[in-house]
Scaffold this motif. Structure first.
Motif, PDB file in Angstrom:
ATOM      1  N   CYS A   3       0.852  -1.187   0.000  1.00 31.14           N
ATOM      2  CA  CYS A   3       0.000   0.000   0.000  1.00 31.14           C
ATOM      3  C   CYS A   3       0.890   1.241   0.000  1.00 31.14           C
ATOM      4  O   CYS A   3       1.663   1.456   0.935  1.00 31.14           O
ATOM      5  N   ASP A   6      -0.062   3.740   2.906  1.00 31.11           N
ATOM      6  CA  ASP A   6       0.422   3.345   4.234  1.00 31.11           C
ATOM      7  C   ASP A   6       1.914   3.035   4.233  1.00 31.11           C
ATOM      8  O   ASP A   6       2.498   2.779   5.286  1.00 31.11           O
ATOM      9  N   CYS A  49      -6.989  -1.925   0.323  1.00 31.97           N
ATOM     10  CA  CYS A  49      -6.260  -1.965   1.588  1.00 31.97           C
ATOM     11  C   CYS A  49      -7.272  -1.819   2.728  1.00 31.97           C
ATOM     12  O   CYS A  49      -8.081  -0.895   2.733  1.00 31.97           O
ATOM     13  N   LEU A  51      -6.736  -0.988   5.678  1.00 34.69           N
ATOM     14  CA  LEU A  51      -6.397   0.107   6.585  1.00 34.69           C
ATOM     15  C   LEU A  51      -6.904   1.441   6.056  1.00 34.69           C
ATOM     16  O   LEU A  51      -7.475   2.238   6.789  1.00 34.69           O
ATOM     17  N   CYS A  52      -6.682   1.687   4.738  1.00 33.51           N
ATOM     18  CA  CYS A  52      -7.002   3.020   4.233  1.00 33.51           C
ATOM     19  C   CYS A  52      -7.985   2.991   3.064  1.00 33.51           C
ATOM     20  O   CYS A  52      -8.438   4.029   2.600  1.00 33.51           O
ATOM     21  N   SER A  54      -7.506   2.325  -0.026  1.00 30.61           N
ATOM     22  CA  SER A  54      -6.999   2.561  -1.380  1.00 30.61           C
ATOM     23  C   SER A  54      -6.603   1.233  -2.029  1.00 30.61           C
ATOM     24  O   SER A  54      -6.530   0.199  -1.373  1.00 30.61           O
TER      25      SER A  54
HETATM   26 ZN   LIG Z   1      -3.517   1.452   2.823  1.00 34.44          ZN
END
Ligand SMILES: [Zn+2]
Ligand SMILES: [Zn+2]
Length: 435
Positions: A3, A6, A49, A51-52, A54
């Motif tokens: 990513c 990140d 992803c 986490l984010c 994207s």
């Molecule tokens: Zn990410």
């Protein structure tokens, strides 16, 4: 997967997308919870992803592979020849369909991971062993650890052709245990597993459990409120060695404990022991002849151990529980039919026979239930074995162990009922979120 936002490599579980095999959305990139197939690295569709949000990029790196394709034929043959009672047919059939659709070589390294570093010189410094490669090896490692502690040889468990390895798994890890793991064992020259017990998912009040959504009840919370035996008893009706999903419902939990464990089972124990005290001063009476009903109850008692043994072996605990309940109902009817509390004076002998058989049934049932409800069993057995060591062996089930002249203890109720208030509180806690 990497990513950019990140600035890190993403572990498989941090990439979410669409299953390339069945089209289910919102799946982890390494496993589809809808069709239970392992998804090979890089194959998930529309990766995001976790986490984010994207879209991660694929970075070129050298990976190590296990040559899984070379084992396709041996795996298929092994599964086709496997005995159906030890290898659930529906599971074997879908594993065979995965094998038929083609096994790809298995990518077993990850970058910037955790756990074990790849131990080869050719490996990059940030290269680790993928978790599903080392996780099942942990079964052997923990056997080694156990054997060191107790002075045994781990090879007796894992390397001898006559030893049996039984895997208890959830249906989400069938691929890992019926394809990856046996292929690894074949490659290493180990005997293959001899039995699989596969259960479906457990939902909570009809919904999928989720840590992030707070839809769960910590086990610790339940164990602080209720005896472990209650949960064990209820759980056995959810473990039927079948890939069907089942549901944990607090109301059903309360109902099963109150009407079955306390009502049907606990109450029976209390009745029999109390009657022996009331009619025979707490001493098991000598039976005085067996009439037709006594004989039929006696042969019923003799039939229980073999049936239960078969169901335990099949690992169908739901059927074990149902069989036990059925046995208690039968015994309750026998007691109600014989009405020993009415047999006074010269008919006391009839009551003696009834209670002699009933106390033996109670002992038998408590030993048979011990794997499910050890605390309840031990409490009731301690009423029967007042001044003797408790006999728990399965072999002992085939005999009428309790003899005339044994003194039994005055019982107290061993199963407390769960109140509506308690369940209402639990539901409120759950709705408020435990996390
Ligand atoms: Zn990410
Ligand atoms: Zn799928």
């Amino acid at each position: 997967y990497y990513c950019d936002r990140d600035a890190k490599y993403l572990p498989d579980r941090y990439v979410i997308g669409t299953c390339p095999y069945c089209g289910a959305e919102d799946q982890f990139s390494d496993l589809c919870e809808k069709c239970n197939r392992v998804i090979e690295l890089g194959k998930i569709l529309n990766p995001k992803c976790a986490l984010c949000g994207s879209t991660p990029v694929k970075r070129r790196a050298t990976h190590f592979f296990f040559k899984l394709s070379a084992f396709a034929e041996s795996l298929a043959k092994w599964l086709k020849d496997a005995p159906p009672r030890d290898f659930p047919r529906d599971v074997v059939n879908y594993v065979l369909s995965w094998i038929r659709s083609g096994l790809e070589d298995w990518d077993i390294t990850r970058e910037d991971y955790w756990g074990f570093k790849m131990p080869f010189e050719e490996a990059a410094d940030n290269q680790y062993v993928y978790v599903w490669w080392d996780a099942p090896i942990g079964y052997i490692a923990s056997t080694v650890n156990y054997c060191r502690r107790v002075g045994k040889d781990w090879r007796d468990y894992w390397k001898r052709a006559d030893s049996k390895v039984v895997h208890f798994i959830g249906k989400d890890i069938v691929y890992h245990h019926l394809i990856f793991w046996p292929a690894m064992l074949m490659a290493a020259g180990y005997p293959l597993p001899s039995k699989y017990v596969v259960n479906g998912y457990l939902t909570l009040e009809g919904r999928k459990m989720s840590k992030s959504k707070g839809w769960l009840i910590p086990l610790r919370y339940l164990l602080d409120r209720y005896p472990a035996d209650y949960l064990r008893y209820y759980a056995c009706f959810k473990a039927s060695n079948s890939t069907r999903d089942s549901d944990f419902s607090l109301k059903e939990f309360q109902q099963k404990i109150n009407s079955e464990l306390a009502g049907n089972i606990g109450n029976y124990a209390h009745r029999v022991l109390t009657l022996i005290h009331r009619l025979f001063n707490g001493v098991v009476p000598k039976p005085d002849g067996f009439d037709k009903e006594d004989e039929s109850f006696k042969s019923f008692m003799e039939s229980i151990p073999n049936e239960l043994e078969r169901l335990y072996e099949e690992a169908d605990l739901t059927k074990v529980g149902s069989k036990l309940l059925e046995a208690f109902s039968r015994s309750n009817s026998y007691l109600n039919l014989k009405e020993p509390w009415r047999k006074t004076g010269e008919r006391l002998g009839e009551a003696a026979t009834t209670l002699y058989l009933s106390i033996n049934f109670l002992r038998e049932a408590m030993v048979a239930m011990y794997p499910i409800t050890p605390e309840v069993s031990m409490k009731v057995l301690s009423f029967i074995y007042v001044d003797k060591p408790i006999e728990l062996s399965w072999q002992s089930l085939k005999k009428l162990v309790v003899e005339p002249g044994w003194r039994v203890a005055k019982p107290f109720p061993v199963v407390r009922r769960i109140s509506d208030e308690e369940i209402a509180e639990d539901l409120e806690r759950l709705r408020g979120g435990f996390v």
